[in-house]
Scaffold this motif. Structure first.
Motif, mmCIF file in Angstrom:
data_model
loop_
_atom_site.group_PDB
_atom_site.id
_atom_site.type_symbol
_atom_site.label_atom_id
_atom_site.label_comp_id
_atom_site.label_asym_id
_atom_site.label_seq_id
_atom_site.Cartn_x
_atom_site.Cartn_y
_atom_site.Cartn_z
ATOM 1 N N GLN A 1 38.174 43.298 36.280
ATOM 2 C CA GLN A 1 37.908 43.208 37.719
ATOM 3 C C GLN A 1 38.501 41.920 38.290
ATOM 4 O O GLN A 1 39.041 41.917 39.397
ATOM 5 C CB GLN A 1 36.402 43.249 37.991
ATOM 6 N N THR A 2 38.396 40.833 37.532
ATOM 7 C CA THR A 2 38.964 39.559 37.982
ATOM 8 C C THR A 2 40.478 39.662 38.085
ATOM 9 O O THR A 2 41.070 39.211 39.065
ATOM 10 C CB THR A 2 38.562 38.414 37.030
ATOM 11 N N VAL A 3 41.107 40.274 37.107
ATOM 12 C CA VAL A 3 42.566 40.441 37.138
ATOM 13 C C VAL A 3 42.964 41.286 38.341
ATOM 14 O O VAL A 3 43.891 40.933 39.079
ATOM 15 C CB VAL A 3 43.098 41.066 35.826
ATOM 16 N N THR A 4 42.268 42.374 38.569
ATOM 17 C CA THR A 4 42.572 43.232 39.719
ATOM 18 C C THR A 4 42.420 42.446 41.022
ATOM 19 O O THR A 4 43.251 42.553 41.926
ATOM 20 C CB THR A 4 41.667 44.476 39.724
ATOM 21 N N ASP B 1 44.654 39.924 45.767
ATOM 22 C CA ASP B 1 44.710 38.713 46.602
ATOM 23 C C ASP B 1 46.112 38.093 46.658
ATOM 24 O O ASP B 1 46.337 37.156 47.403
ATOM 25 C CB ASP B 1 43.724 37.663 46.088
ATOM 26 N N GLY B 2 47.040 38.624 45.846
ATOM 27 C CA GLY B 2 48.413 38.130 45.875
ATOM 28 C C GLY B 2 48.671 36.908 45.015
ATOM 29 O O GLY B 2 49.749 36.324 45.068
ATOM 30 N N GLU B 3 47.698 36.521 44.197
ATOM 31 C CA GLU B 3 47.877 35.350 43.333
ATOM 32 C C GLU B 3 48.730 35.672 42.103
ATOM 33 O O GLU B 3 49.394 34.802 41.562
ATOM 34 C CB GLU B 3 46.511 34.822 42.864
ATOM 35 N N LEU B 4 48.680 36.918 41.662
ATOM 36 C CA LEU B 4 49.436 37.377 40.500
ATOM 37 C C LEU B 4 50.263 38.583 40.931
ATOM 38 O O LEU B 4 49.713 39.574 41.433
ATOM 39 C CB LEU B 4 48.488 37.763 39.357
ATOM 40 N N LYS B 5 51.581 38.486 40.758
ATOM 41 C CA LYS B 5 52.459 39.601 41.125
ATOM 42 C C LYS B 5 52.273 40.749 40.146
ATOM 43 O O LYS B 5 52.130 40.536 38.939
ATOM 44 C CB LYS B 5 53.921 39.159 41.082
ATOM 45 N N ALA B 6 52.282 41.960 40.681
ATOM 46 C CA ALA B 6 52.150 43.152 39.847
ATOM 47 C C ALA B 6 52.803 44.332 40.550
ATOM 48 O O ALA B 6 52.988 44.321 41.771
ATOM 49 C CB ALA B 6 50.681 43.448 39.578
ATOM 50 N N VAL C 1 51.852 44.194 35.019
ATOM 51 C CA VAL C 1 52.247 42.816 35.281
ATOM 52 C C VAL C 1 53.408 42.464 34.361
ATOM 53 O O VAL C 1 53.311 42.623 33.136
ATOM 54 C CB VAL C 1 51.059 41.841 35.036
ATOM 55 N N ARG C 2 54.503 42.012 34.964
ATOM 56 C CA ARG C 2 55.654 41.590 34.163
ATOM 57 C C ARG C 2 55.306 40.311 33.410
ATOM 58 O O ARG C 2 54.566 39.453 33.913
ATOM 59 C CB ARG C 2 56.868 41.309 35.039
ATOM 60 N N GLU C 3 55.839 40.176 32.220
ATOM 61 C CA GLU C 3 55.601 38.989 31.396
ATOM 62 C C GLU C 3 55.968 37.717 32.156
ATOM 63 O O GLU C 3 55.215 36.741 32.162
ATOM 64 C CB GLU C 3 56.400 39.087 30.096
ATOM 65 N N ALA C 4 57.104 37.727 32.849
ATOM 66 C CA ALA C 4 57.556 36.551 33.596
ATOM 67 C C ALA C 4 56.566 36.179 34.699
ATOM 68 O O ALA C 4 56.307 35.004 34.936
ATOM 69 C CB ALA C 4 58.948 36.802 34.194
ATOM 70 N N ASP C 5 55.982 37.195 35.353
ATOM 71 C CA ASP C 5 55.014 36.923 36.426
ATOM 72 C C ASP C 5 53.710 36.371 35.854
ATOM 73 O O ASP C 5 53.075 35.520 36.464
ATOM 74 C CB ASP C 5 54.747 38.187 37.244
ATOM 75 N N LEU C 6 53.324 36.845 34.678
ATOM 76 C CA LEU C 6 52.115 36.329 34.028
ATOM 77 C C LEU C 6 52.317 34.870 33.635
ATOM 78 O O LEU C 6 51.445 34.030 33.876
ATOM 79 C CB LEU C 6 51.759 37.182 32.808
ATOM 80 N N ILE C 7 53.466 34.557 33.085
ATOM 81 C CA ILE C 7 53.771 33.174 32.704
ATOM 82 C C ILE C 7 53.766 32.279 33.944
ATOM 83 O O ILE C 7 53.202 31.185 33.926
ATOM 84 C CB ILE C 7 55.121 33.092 31.959
ATOM 85 N N GLU C 8 54.378 32.761 35.022
ATOM 86 C CA GLU C 8 54.409 31.993 36.277
ATOM 87 C C GLU C 8 52.984 31.723 36.781
ATOM 88 O O GLU C 8 52.671 30.615 37.213
ATOM 89 C CB GLU C 8 55.207 32.768 37.320
ATOM 90 N N TYR C 9 52.122 32.733 36.702
ATOM 91 C CA TYR C 9 50.742 32.575 37.150
ATOM 92 C C TYR C 9 50.014 31.529 36.285
ATOM 93 O O TYR C 9 49.318 30.666 36.801
ATOM 94 C CB TYR C 9 49.998 33.904 37.106
ATOM 95 N N ILE C 10 50.182 31.626 34.987
ATOM 96 C CA ILE C 10 49.519 30.695 34.063
ATOM 97 C C ILE C 10 49.977 29.267 34.299
ATOM 98 O O ILE C 10 49.177 28.334 34.258
ATOM 99 C CB ILE C 10 49.767 31.124 32.590
ATOM 100 N N GLU C 11 51.271 29.102 34.569
ATOM 101 C CA GLU C 11 51.830 27.755 34.745
ATOM 102 C C GLU C 11 51.583 27.170 36.132
ATOM 103 O O GLU C 11 51.797 25.979 36.340
ATOM 104 C CB GLU C 11 53.323 27.762 34.428
ATOM 105 N N SER C 12 51.122 27.994 37.074
ATOM 106 C CA SER C 12 50.914 27.489 38.446
ATOM 107 C C SER C 12 49.560 26.805 38.590
ATOM 108 O O SER C 12 48.703 26.871 37.772
ATOM 109 C CB SER C 12 51.036 28.610 39.460
#
Length: 70
Positions: free
Chosen positions: A37-40, A45-50, A59-70
């Motif tokens: 539910q948190t991921v959804t 909310d637009g914080e994680l691209k999907a 979720v693309r791997e690159a977008d997940l990495i970007e989210y983690i690093e932000s």
């Protein structure tokens, strides 16, 4: 000329480089240690691209990495 086996391997290498790794919401939740539910919510909310695939998100791997690093 390359043999058919060599050509098949070259094509396979090209495809694995072009197609990004896609994670399901459940996989992202497990990696981040949060609920699905948190991921959804962070996707909506637009914080994680999907991308939507049917009724589900991927979720693309690159977008997940970007989210983690932000």
């Amino acid at each position: 000329d390359a043999s058919p086996k060599e050509k098949a391997k070259a094509n396979s290498d090209i495809m694995t480089k072009r197609i990004p790794k896609l994670f399901k919401v459940k996989e992202v939740a497990k990696l981040l240690g949060v609920s699905t539910q948190t991921v959804t919510r962070i996707i909506v909310d637009g914080e994680l691209k999907a991308k939507r695939v049917g009724r589900q998100y991927r979720v693309r791997e690159a977008d997940l990495i970007e989210y983690i690093e932000s």
